[in-house]
Design an enzyme around this catalytic site. Structure first.
Site, PDB file in Angstrom:
ATOM      1  CB  THR A 282      -0.896  -0.011   1.264  1.00  0.00           C
ATOM      2  OG1 THR A 282      -1.468   1.277   1.449  1.00  0.00           O
ATOM      3  CG2 THR A 282      -0.099  -0.334   2.524  1.00  0.00           C
ATOM      4  CG  ASP A 283      -1.123   5.018  -0.930  1.00  0.00           C
ATOM      5  OD1 ASP A 283      -1.691   4.322  -0.058  1.00  0.00           O
ATOM      6  OD2 ASP A 283      -1.693   5.966  -1.516  1.00  0.00           O
ATOM      7  CD  GLU A 284      -3.502   3.367   4.214  1.00  0.00           C
ATOM      8  OE1 GLU A 284      -3.454   3.381   5.448  1.00  0.00           O
ATOM      9  OE2 GLU A 284      -4.530   3.113   3.571  1.00  0.00           O
TER      10      GLU A 284
ATOM     11  CE1 TYR B 192      -3.186  -2.685   5.736  1.00  0.00           C
ATOM     12  CE2 TYR B 192      -3.249  -0.327   5.244  1.00  0.00           C
ATOM     13  CZ  TYR B 192      -3.230  -1.641   4.809  1.00  0.00           C
ATOM     14  OH  TYR B 192      -3.244  -1.929   3.464  1.00  0.00           O
TER      15      TYR B 192
ATOM     16  CE  LYS C  91       0.259  -4.582   2.965  1.00  0.00           C
ATOM     17  NZ  LYS C  91      -0.078  -5.933   2.406  1.00  0.00           N
TER      18      LYS C  91
END
Ligand code: NAD
Ligand code: TYD
Length: 350
Positions: free
Chosen positions: A131-133, A156, A160
């Site tokens: 993810t870009d997060e 989260y 990741k």
């Protein structure tokens, strides 16, 4: 014949990836490995479940023995790894579950791949979907590139980020053939209605309050899920080992503008007066550690592999709303039972 294990294939994005690979590559053998948590639903794959090149195996990636046995018996050529706990709000309530699935589960898969693929790293591939997060939050300007330093803020995104680091470590230390992609927020069919877009559609449809965190000024960069699945296909088949690609649609929306757009679309589709659905908008307490803005620079994917999104946001959102209105039974099934409990816990005290 390529045998590919796709993890998390019963979830939102995973089901689109499984469908795409099963339909596009009849000569591949696709195994969907999924634990079927609250977010995994085999109904998402009903249309392809009887295809001869598709099989479902129920299992937990945290279970090391199960994963090792699976690799021994199946001898896959590749893994496309999507299985994860994926919801930021749940990670704030229960971070350890995210460490187990997202970090330990990923390392279990990497270990099994490392052992089983010894001597044939050049003919195998571990594709990690991220993810870009992991990049954290942006201010008003700029975009995330593949060079942006990791700076996760939620449990989260921290889990990741950690899994991405392990994938790179296995590439650098053992020579595993690994690729990673970091994508922006997805939307589309089969999206569990705990995430903003399907939750808002469901609530507007049912005339329930639409919860907007904080002032609704946070910005997300939205991509149609089928464009993400196509990007994964392109990267899986064409990326060089060790490469990372950002995936995104150059499509930034402030949450409140997006919800207003959904209200307008649904007013029309449900035959309501203009402005009626917007009355449901309800501002609630902000999410802790809420990232302000995400925006992806997908220039590398475009220039190196020729991928660009296939549809506009307006087209994709309309298709998505139509899908949720036409698939009431799916929505009713996934929002019964545990969902009610989750919803109460998440929103009643905000
Ligand atoms: P999802 O929550 O809809 O689906 C996750 C799937 O993983 C479910 O089918 C679930 O049953 C399965 N799963 C969970 N724990 C498991 C375990 N221990 N063992 C085996 N299976 C397990 O998630 P999603 O939105 O489809 O996201 C898929 C992947 O894409 C995730 O890795 C996520 O981080 C990443 N991603 C998501 C988005 C997004 O906008 N949703 C954006 C970028 C990247
Ligand atoms: P979400 O769909 O949970 O994705 P992510 O947090 O991974 O980006 O949330 C998207 C944005 O919408 C995020 O800024 C939080 C906000 N949001 C709300 O305002 N209300 C809600 O009920 C939810 C679920 C999210």
């Amino acid at each position: 014949m390529q045998k590919i294990i796709i993890t998390g294939g019963a979830g939102f994005i995973g089901s689109h990836v499984v469908r795409r690979f099963v339909k596009t590559y009849p000569n591949y053998n696709i195994i969907n490995l999924d634990k079927l948590t609250y977010a995994g639903n085999l109904e998402n794959l009903r249309d392809i479940e009887n295809e001869p090149n598709y099989r479902f195996i129920k299992g937990d990636i945290v279970d090391l023995e199960f994963i090792n046995t699976l690799f021994d018996s199946e001898q896959p050529d590749a893994v496309i790894h999507l299985a994860a706990e994926s919801h930021v709000d749940r990670s704030i309530t229960n971070p350890l579950e995210f460490v187990m699935t997202n970090v330990v589960g990923t390392v279990n898969l990497l270990n099994a791949a490392r052992e089983n693929w010894k001597g044939k790293y050049d003919k195998t591939r571990f594709y990690h979907v991220s993810t870009d997060e992991v990049y954290g939050t942006l201010g008003e300007d700029g975009m995330f590139t593949e060079e942006t330093a990791y700076d996760p803020h939620s449990p989260y995104s921290a889990s990741k980020a950690s899994s991405d680091h392990f994938v790179r470590a296995y590439q650098d230390t053992y020579g595993l053939n690994a690729v990673i992609s970091n994508c922006s927020n997805n939307y589309g069919s089969f999206h569990f209605p705990e995430k903003l877009i399907p939750l808002a559609i469901n609530n507007i449809k049912q005339n329930k309050p639409v919860p907007v965190y904080g002032k609704g000024e946070n910005i997300r960069d939205w991509l149609w899920v089928e464009d993400h699945a196509r990007a994964i296909d392109v990267i899986f088949h064409n990326a060089k080992a060790g490469q990372t690609y950002n995936i995104g649609g150059h499509n930034e929306w402030k949450n409140i503008d997006l919800i207003n757009l959904l209200c307008t679309i649904l007013d029309k589709k449900l035959g309501r007066e203009a402005g009626e659905s917007a009355k449901l908008i309800t501002y609630v307490t902000d999410r802790a550690g809420h990232d302000l803005r995400y925006a992806i620079d997908a220039g590398k994917l475009k220039s190196e592999l020729g991928w660009v999104p296939s549809i506009t946001f307006e087209e994709g959102l309309e298709k998505t709303v139509d899908w949720y209105l036409a698939n009431e039974e799916w929505l009713d099934n996934v929002t019964s039972g545990n969902y009610q409990q989750y919803y109460k816990g998440q929103y009643n005290n905000r």
